[in-house]
Write a protein that holds these residues in place. Sequence first.
Motif, PDB file in Angstrom:
ATOM      1  N   GLU B  24      41.065  41.974  39.860  1.00  0.00           N
ATOM      2  CA  GLU B  24      41.328  43.240  39.163  1.00  0.00           C
ATOM      3  C   GLU B  24      41.754  44.342  40.127  1.00  0.00           C
ATOM      4  O   GLU B  24      42.328  45.339  39.725  1.00  0.00           O
ATOM      5  CB  GLU B  24      40.089  43.723  38.406  1.00  0.00           C
ATOM      6  N   HIS B  25      41.418  44.163  41.431  1.00  0.00           N
ATOM      7  CA  HIS B  25      41.658  45.233  42.419  1.00  0.00           C
ATOM      8  C   HIS B  25      42.591  44.747  43.531  1.00  0.00           C
ATOM      9  O   HIS B  25      42.364  45.003  44.706  1.00  0.00           O
ATOM     10  CB  HIS B  25      40.328  45.688  43.038  1.00  0.00           C
ATOM     11  N   ALA B  26      43.637  44.031  43.137  1.00  0.00           N
ATOM     12  CA  ALA B  26      44.477  43.320  44.099  1.00  0.00           C
ATOM     13  C   ALA B  26      45.386  44.225  44.914  1.00  0.00           C
ATOM     14  O   ALA B  26      45.819  43.867  46.001  1.00  0.00           O
ATOM     15  CB  ALA B  26      45.334  42.300  43.357  1.00  0.00           C
ATOM     16  N   TYR B  79      43.372  52.832  37.138  1.00  0.00           N
ATOM     17  CA  TYR B  79      42.401  52.390  36.132  1.00  0.00           C
ATOM     18  C   TYR B  79      41.699  51.172  36.720  1.00  0.00           C
ATOM     19  O   TYR B  79      42.374  50.248  37.188  1.00  0.00           O
ATOM     20  CB  TYR B  79      43.076  52.016  34.800  1.00  0.00           C
ATOM     21  N   ASP B  80      40.376  51.169  36.692  1.00  0.00           N
ATOM     22  CA  ASP B  80      39.630  50.029  37.221  1.00  0.00           C
ATOM     23  C   ASP B  80      39.455  48.988  36.118  1.00  0.00           C
ATOM     24  O   ASP B  80      38.615  49.152  35.228  1.00  0.00           O
ATOM     25  CB  ASP B  80      38.266  50.492  37.731  1.00  0.00           C
ATOM     26  N   CYS B  81      40.254  47.934  36.170  1.00  0.00           N
ATOM     27  CA  CYS B  81      40.263  46.941  35.083  1.00  0.00           C
ATOM     28  C   CYS B  81      38.991  46.108  35.008  1.00  0.00           C
ATOM     29  O   CYS B  81      38.851  45.290  34.099  1.00  0.00           O
ATOM     30  CB  CYS B  81      41.508  46.059  35.175  1.00  0.00           C
ATOM     31  N   ASN B  82      38.050  46.299  35.937  1.00  0.00           N
ATOM     32  CA  ASN B  82      36.738  45.666  35.799  1.00  0.00           C
ATOM     33  C   ASN B  82      35.747  46.612  35.108  1.00  0.00           C
ATOM     34  O   ASN B  82      34.538  46.433  35.212  1.00  0.00           O
ATOM     35  CB  ASN B  82      36.206  45.221  37.169  1.00  0.00           C
ATOM     36  N   THR B 203      34.433  41.994  33.565  1.00  0.00           N
ATOM     37  CA  THR B 203      35.395  40.896  33.341  1.00  0.00           C
ATOM     38  C   THR B 203      34.652  39.592  33.038  1.00  0.00           C
ATOM     39  O   THR B 203      35.061  38.821  32.158  1.00  0.00           O
ATOM     40  CB  THR B 203      36.325  40.722  34.558  1.00  0.00           C
ATOM     41  N   LEU B 204      33.560  39.333  33.775  1.00  0.00           N
ATOM     42  CA  LEU B 204      32.778  38.110  33.522  1.00  0.00           C
ATOM     43  C   LEU B 204      32.296  38.059  32.078  1.00  0.00           C
ATOM     44  O   LEU B 204      32.378  37.020  31.420  1.00  0.00           O
ATOM     45  CB  LEU B 204      31.555  38.036  34.456  1.00  0.00           C
TER      46      LEU B 204
END
Lengths: 256, 256
Positions: B24-26, B79-82, B203-204
């Motif tokens: 998510e933070h690539a 935006y933090d997608c986690n 995400t998990l």
Amino acid sequence: VVLRESPIAIEREGAPGAVVFVCEHASCRLPEELGTLGLDDRALRSHIAWDIGALDLARGLADAVDGTVCYQRFSRLAYDCNRPPEASSAIVGRSETYDIPGNQGLDPAQRSARVKGIYLPFRDGLAALLERRQAAARATVLVTVHSFTPVYFGTPRQVEIGILHDSDTRLADAMLAEAQQMGSSFVVRRNEPYAPTDGVTHTLVEHGIKRGIPNVMIEVRNDLLVKGAMLDPVVEYISNMLNGAMSNTGSSSVRR
Amino acid sequence: VVLRESPIAIEREGAPGAVVFVCEHASCRLPEELGTLGLDDRALRSHIAWDIGALDLARGLADAVDGTVCYQRFSRLAYDCNRPPEASSAIVGRSETYDIPGNQGLDPAQRSARVKGIYLPFRDGLAALLERRQAAARATVLVTVHSFTPVYFGTPRQVEIGILHDSDTRLADAMLAEAQQMGSSFVVRRNEPYAPTDGVTHTLVEHGIKRGIPNVMIEVRNDLLVKGAMLDPVVEYISNMLNGAMSNTGSSSVRR
């Protein structure tokens, strides 16, 4: 003992800029003849084996100021080319928290083989490079490029960029003045995290001071040398320091 | 607001292995539409903007176990997608020691634009990937891949590899058992340096637990993710943990 592969590599020798960047700890590779020195993969790739990111930094700087790069191809665990043969720290039996079995209890013949296979050809190759420039009447500035680990013996280091010098302080003074004038994106310090008393200025003395060439040693915390991350801003900052310092001290530089 | 560029990238979707690695933070890149958020180059490339080395790790692991990689193309500062849209930590006004001016005082329309432009297309794209696998009756394991900074608020972190889980502990338990059995070249810990109470398992839960897919989150200290240095041994160690865990829990894997 003559290694199959030469320990010295030179890049961009024809570049027009004045600066020769020297990287004594560029690589973690051991000469095949030495095996693994009894270390596991982890130790062999850690900061005890090389200055992580230093060669990337040297190449980035050389690109930015159109300079030349000279580096040592093998791990400093085989022989630390920033140390003279008489220094015990030239071949270390222990580094930070790691023992290095293959470097312990060497007899004089074994030590001499490392000196002859690595130190002398590197020293002589770098000297020859500087002499070719002198013969061609080219302005020359010597900058050694190193990196250090952010956490040493469990303690974090605040300094990010160290500007180190021995008895010739001209270039270091000018770079530090330039850093102060630019305003600091980075924590820049004089003679940190190491100082001449730690024996780290051998290359500066041997190749810079003895020839009267302006010289300085740059140490950057290795977490700032990740490609795609902080490497580019670090290269830009240090090359600005260097260009500013050289124009103020009268050394010529070629900007792109 | 629809961004010109999709926030989701998928690599190796056709690979035969069971594992889908999610990052998510690539990236530290901001969507052009957001400018710099008022940050300088230094902040924009630091660990607050992305998980340094995490995408390299995910790609290395995918290569080692023949898996798939799914990552978010933009900085978590956008935006933090986690994080789910209702979490205040989805768009942060401050991170560690940095203020993020462009994220402060957003009105509901501005927040909603980030959710619609980044979070939802990423969430839906990942869901669609998992549904395609389900439709094809393919075994699937979800592994999110993160990195953390070695020194946080001035304190060094001892843990090197964190194995994190939420309520489904199966894969994490099996990986930790495998690590114990292999003997540890690395300091491996459960739910460190973060735990579910830090909100890091979104995400998990969203993609793994709700679908009954075995899942785990891997956190690696970013000084161990330098290419040419420790990255390869880390990839080997974690892929061994993962392969061992999957064969013990009955999830299929394809070894090379």
